[in-house]
Design a protein around this motif. Structure first.
Motif, PDB file in Angstrom:
ATOM      1  N   TRP A 209       0.823  -1.214   0.000  1.00  0.00           N
ATOM      2  CA  TRP A 209       0.000   0.000   0.000  1.00  0.00           C
ATOM      3  C   TRP A 209       0.856   1.262   0.000  1.00  0.00           C
ATOM      4  O   TRP A 209       1.834   1.360   0.746  1.00  0.00           O
ATOM      5  N   GLU A 210       0.474   2.218  -0.834  1.00  0.00           N
ATOM      6  CA  GLU A 210       1.190   3.491  -0.883  1.00  0.00           C
ATOM      7  C   GLU A 210       0.191   4.629  -0.775  1.00  0.00           C
ATOM      8  O   GLU A 210      -0.866   4.601  -1.386  1.00  0.00           O
ATOM      9  N   MET A 211       0.586   5.650  -0.037  1.00  0.00           N
ATOM     10  CA  MET A 211      -0.314   6.790   0.179  1.00  0.00           C
ATOM     11  C   MET A 211      -0.555   7.577  -1.110  1.00  0.00           C
ATOM     12  O   MET A 211      -1.635   8.074  -1.374  1.00  0.00           O
ATOM     13  N   GLY A 212       0.514   7.727  -1.904  1.00  0.00           N
ATOM     14  CA  GLY A 212       0.428   8.508  -3.140  1.00  0.00           C
ATOM     15  C   GLY A 212       1.695   8.260  -3.931  1.00  0.00           C
ATOM     16  O   GLY A 212       2.356   7.231  -3.761  1.00  0.00           O
ATOM     17  N   GLU A 213       2.049   9.208  -4.774  1.00  0.00           N
ATOM     18  CA  GLU A 213       3.259   9.042  -5.588  1.00  0.00           C
ATOM     19  C   GLU A 213       4.505   9.029  -4.716  1.00  0.00           C
ATOM     20  O   GLU A 213       5.520   8.440  -5.048  1.00  0.00           O
ATOM     21  N   THR A 214       4.457   9.756  -3.581  1.00  0.00           N
ATOM     22  CA  THR A 214       5.561   9.719  -2.626  1.00  0.00           C
ATOM     23  C   THR A 214       4.947   9.456  -1.253  1.00  0.00           C
ATOM     24  O   THR A 214       3.742   9.514  -1.099  1.00  0.00           O
ATOM     25  N   GLY A 215       5.805   9.188  -0.276  1.00  0.00           N
ATOM     26  CA  GLY A 215       5.306   9.057   1.089  1.00  0.00           C
ATOM     27  C   GLY A 215       5.500   7.672   1.660  1.00  0.00           C
ATOM     28  O   GLY A 215       6.063   6.785   1.014  1.00  0.00           O
ATOM     29  N   PRO A 216       5.003   7.472   2.895  1.00  0.00           N
ATOM     30  CA  PRO A 216       5.181   6.186   3.560  1.00  0.00           C
ATOM     31  C   PRO A 216       4.441   5.073   2.815  1.00  0.00           C
ATOM     32  O   PRO A 216       3.402   5.322   2.208  1.00  0.00           O
ATOM     33  N   CYS A 217       4.969   3.867   2.875  1.00  0.00           N
ATOM     34  CA  CYS A 217       4.339   2.732   2.212  1.00  0.00           C
ATOM     35  C   CYS A 217       4.873   1.446   2.828  1.00  0.00           C
ATOM     36  O   CYS A 217       5.817   1.478   3.616  1.00  0.00           O
ATOM     37  N   GLY A 218       4.291   0.337   2.438  1.00  0.00           N
ATOM     38  CA  GLY A 218       4.778  -0.932   2.960  1.00  0.00           C
ATOM     39  C   GLY A 218       3.865  -2.072   2.566  1.00  0.00           C
ATOM     40  O   GLY A 218       2.777  -1.857   2.023  1.00  0.00           O
ATOM     41  N   PRO A 219       4.317  -3.317   2.861  1.00  0.00           N
ATOM     42  CA  PRO A 219       3.484  -4.475   2.544  1.00  0.00           C
ATOM     43  C   PRO A 219       2.212  -4.444   3.370  1.00  0.00           C
ATOM     44  O   PRO A 219       2.176  -3.836   4.436  1.00  0.00           O
ATOM     45  N   SER A 220       1.188  -5.102   2.866  1.00  0.00           N
ATOM     46  CA  SER A 220      -0.060  -5.103   3.611  1.00  0.00           C
ATOM     47  C   SER A 220      -0.648  -6.501   3.617  1.00  0.00           C
ATOM     48  O   SER A 220      -0.169  -7.399   2.911  1.00  0.00           O
ATOM     49  N   SER A 221      -1.653  -6.660   4.443  1.00  0.00           N
ATOM     50  CA  SER A 221      -2.335  -7.938   4.545  1.00  0.00           C
ATOM     51  C   SER A 221      -3.813  -7.610   4.666  1.00  0.00           C
ATOM     52  O   SER A 221      -4.190  -6.763   5.460  1.00  0.00           O
ATOM     53  N   GLU A 222      -4.644  -8.275   3.845  1.00  0.00           N
ATOM     54  CA  GLU A 222      -6.050  -7.888   3.804  1.00  0.00           C
ATOM     55  C   GLU A 222      -6.957  -9.037   4.243  1.00  0.00           C
ATOM     56  O   GLU A 222      -6.661 -10.199   3.980  1.00  0.00           O
ATOM     57  N   ILE A 223      -8.049  -8.651   4.882  1.00  0.00           N
ATOM     58  CA  ILE A 223      -9.038  -9.656   5.289  1.00  0.00           C
ATOM     59  C   ILE A 223     -10.254  -9.523   4.368  1.00  0.00           C
ATOM     60  O   ILE A 223     -10.715  -8.409   4.106  1.00  0.00           O
ATOM     61  N   HIS A 224     -10.738 -10.668   3.890  1.00  0.00           N
ATOM     62  CA  HIS A 224     -11.843 -10.687   2.922  1.00  0.00           C
ATOM     63  C   HIS A 224     -12.938 -11.605   3.429  1.00  0.00           C
ATOM     64  O   HIS A 224     -12.663 -12.625   4.052  1.00  0.00           O
ATOM     65  N   LEU A 225     -14.167 -11.256   3.085  1.00  0.00           N
ATOM     66  CA  LEU A 225     -15.294 -12.142   3.403  1.00  0.00           C
ATOM     67  C   LEU A 225     -15.760 -12.837   2.128  1.00  0.00           C
ATOM     68  O   LEU A 225     -15.948 -12.186   1.097  1.00  0.00           O
ATOM     69  N   ASP A 226     -15.948 -14.141   2.238  1.00  0.00           N
ATOM     70  CA  ASP A 226     -16.516 -14.902   1.120  1.00  0.00           C
ATOM     71  C   ASP A 226     -18.035 -14.738   1.153  1.00  0.00           C
ATOM     72  O   ASP A 226     -18.699 -15.233   2.066  1.00  0.00           O
TER      73      ASP A 226
END
Ligand code: SER
Length: 593
Positions: free
Chosen positions: A159-176
């Motif tokens: 995930w990235e905030m925009g063209e610059t800025g803080p960012c990093g790997p993410s993990s998402e929760i989904h509902l079936d």
């Protein structure tokens, strides 16, 4: 579940676990690296993630108003056609600034989802970034999610905030949501809208530079984001976010204003949903100080209002549409956001004027567009026609494109943009300041080797430390890096400190202090006497007298902000500022002379 109930439940859960409840920030972000609009909960905390300011709390939770209408995060093309996209929404989130990391964030998210709000754990799937073995292990070993329901994704889980800025790997929760919504296979392979993501856990650990490279953040953090309306939809098992309490009331209002009913045909449904969504977006943007204009944020707002008017027009509405919608937004959201009630008259007036202005040319512009399309006999509408519609009749490009698409015609977007760029260039010549190039390897090496600069300047005006590097600049000055410093580096509009650095063999006058990279203080200095060598002990002292003047002007911006709100209204928000020793500048929008 009602929106107010869910807001309360979420925030209380994290408050009980040591998080400070922080109110939503405005939609106009203040950090210099931020995109046009606040697009997520983390944006008000950027200075803490970057280590530019000490976080006043180690963990926080918030309900943040968000707009996704420009740049990296823009949901306008999906709007009204899917079950879950919105250009304005509320994001629930919890944050850690160098406090806990994945090992706590993941189990907390699971506990709240399954034990507190009641998602069925057996229907939840999680995704982790391709390289994130750690997150996978936590989901599987600590939380107990079976490996069959953990999948890996690449760019989608970064995930990235925009063209610059803080960012990093993410993990998402989904509902079936079940087979009626699409093919099986989990979020990575399944089909349609079957697996709906409802919580994004981001592990910010990098900074994205303008040249696309990454460097480490001073400290790792946690930034999670959960769309309020999406949670309501999934918890209630409704078909779309437009059936949740707040949006349903707005769809009802759109039906009342247009006299059209949901379920008549797909086009009408889409238009009614767009009206409901845009009603909130325009209300909140104006409330937060954006006014319609031909540039930047003002232009995005203008597009939203005009697009709503055009959709209403297409449904056959000849009279003003937006004032009733705005009134309804204030009505249904005014308890959660009391400032809406205070600013209501102002918001209504701004939106109504903009609608009036557009309506005056809507008929003649539509006639011109019809004629141009009629002459084409299929094919492509020239960019100059789209530009003329924009320039003379105030038709945003999207509006022209949507009308054209209904008639099977495409718009020459490149031609439009060329005409637009030419006009902008003429208008702006000599006004745009140059942006500084970043990304120098030498700075990265310093950060890798020594970590971030220890900033002591909130408490001390003088410190003893060591020279980590003294790099010559083409103009004969030096860039000096210290392990610790009392020098405030320019940020958030406040100028950097000046002063002196003294070593056993030389003395430097510090002309400015800025960040070379997030967390890395750069002292721009001139040699006054002798020489200064890497590795030396150094005594650093700011010009305390000057800092006092800067501090007073900083206080001045707060007083001015307060006074402007008293006199002009609560819509006055700081949109930029400069705090120097001898003056201050405060940017804001106001709709009158
Ligand atoms: N910043 C992340 C997002 O917007 C998580 O809050 O999805």
């Amino acid at each position: 579940m009602r929106a107010d109930e869910l807001r309360r439940t979420f925030v209380r859960f994290f408050e009980e676990r040591g998080h400070t409840v922080v109110p939503s920030a405005g939609l106009i972000p203040t950090h210099p690296t931020a995109p046009l609009f606040t697009n997520s909960g983390m944006m008000q905390f950027v200075p803490y993630f970057l280590g530019e300011e000490a976080a006043p709390y180690a963990r926080a939770t918030s309900v943040q108003k968000c707009v996704r209408l420009s740049g990296k995060h823009n949901d306008i093309s999906e709007l009204g056609r899917t079950r879950r996209h919105l250009t304005f929404f509320e994001m629930l989130g919890n944050f850690s600034f160098g406090d806990y990391f994945k090992e706590q964030a993941i189990p907390l998210a699971w506990e709240l989802s399954t034990e507190v709000v009641g998602f069925d754990g057996d229907r939840l799937w999680v995704t982790v970034h391709d390289d994130d073995d750690e997150a996978e292990a936590i989901w599987h070993e600590s939380v107990g999610v079976p490996m069959e329901r953990i999948q890996r994704l690449g760019a989608e889980n970064f995930w990235e905030m925009g063209e610059t800025g803080p960012c990093g790997p993410s993990s998402e929760i989904h509902l079936d949501c079940g087979p009626e919504w699409g093919e099986p296979g989990g979020p990575a392979h399944g089909g349609g809208d079957r697996y709906v993501e409802f919580w994004n856990l981001v592990f910010p650990q990098y900074y994205r530079h303008p040249d696309r490279s990454l460097s480490d953040l001073p400290r790792k953090g946690i930034d999670t984001g959960a769309g309020l309306e999406r949670w309501q939809m999934l918890l209630d098992g409704t078909r779309s976010v437009f059936e949740t309490d707040v949006l349903a009331a707005l769809v009802d209002e759109a039906q009342a204003v247009t006299g059209r009913r949901l379920g008549t045909d797909e086009q009408t449904d889409v238009a009614l949903r767009i009206l409901a969504d845009h009603a909130r977006t325009m209300t909140f943007l104006v409330n937060d100080g954006v006014v319609p204009s031909n540039e930047d944020r003002g232009y995005v707002l203008r597009r939203v209002i005009r697009r709503a008017v055009r959709y209403a027009h297409r449904l056959g509405v000849e009279r003003a549409t937006t004032p009733a919608l705005v009134t309804k937004v204030i009505d249904v959201m005014g308890d959660a956001y009391p400032e809406l009630r205070r600013n209501g008259d102002f918001v209504g007036m701004v939106v109504e004027r903009e609608e009036d202005r557009f309506r005056r040319t809507l008929a003649s512009g539509s006639a011109l567009l019809d004629e141009a399309i009629g002459e084409l006999d299929g094919g492509t509408l020239p960019g100059e026609v789209a530009f003329k519609l924009h320039d003379t009749f105030g038709f945003p490009l999207e509006v022209t494109s949507e009308v054209a698409a209904e008639r099977g015609v495409e718009v020459d977007v490149e031609g439009f943009e060329a005409a637009m760029a030419e006009q902008r260039r003429r208008g702006r010549a000599g006004r745009t300041p140059g942006s500084e190039a970043e990304g120098d390897d030498a700075y990265r090496e310093l950060l890798d080797q020594f970590g971030t600069t220890d900033f002591l300047g909130y408490a001390e005006g003088e410190t003893d430390g060591r020279v980590l590097a003294a790099l010559p600049r083409p103009d004969g000055t030096l860039e000096v890096f210290l392990d610790r410093t009392p020098f405030y580096a320019e940020s958030g509009g406040q100028v950097g400190d000046t002063g002196a650095i003294t070593t056993p063999t030389g003395r430097l006058e510090v002309l400015d202090a800025t960040y070379a990279l997030p967390g890395l203080h750069r002292h721009v200095a001139r040699v006054v006497d002798g020489e200064v060598v890497t590795g030396q002990e150094a005594h650093a002292a700011i010009d305390a007298h000057r800092r006092d003047y800067v501090k007073r002007n900083h206080t001045g911006t707060h007083l001015l902000h307060w006074a402007l709100r008293e006199v002009l209204g609560d819509h006055v928000h700081q949109q930029g500022s400069l705090v120097a020793p001898d003056h201050l500048r405060f940017d804001f929008s106001h709709y009158g002379q």
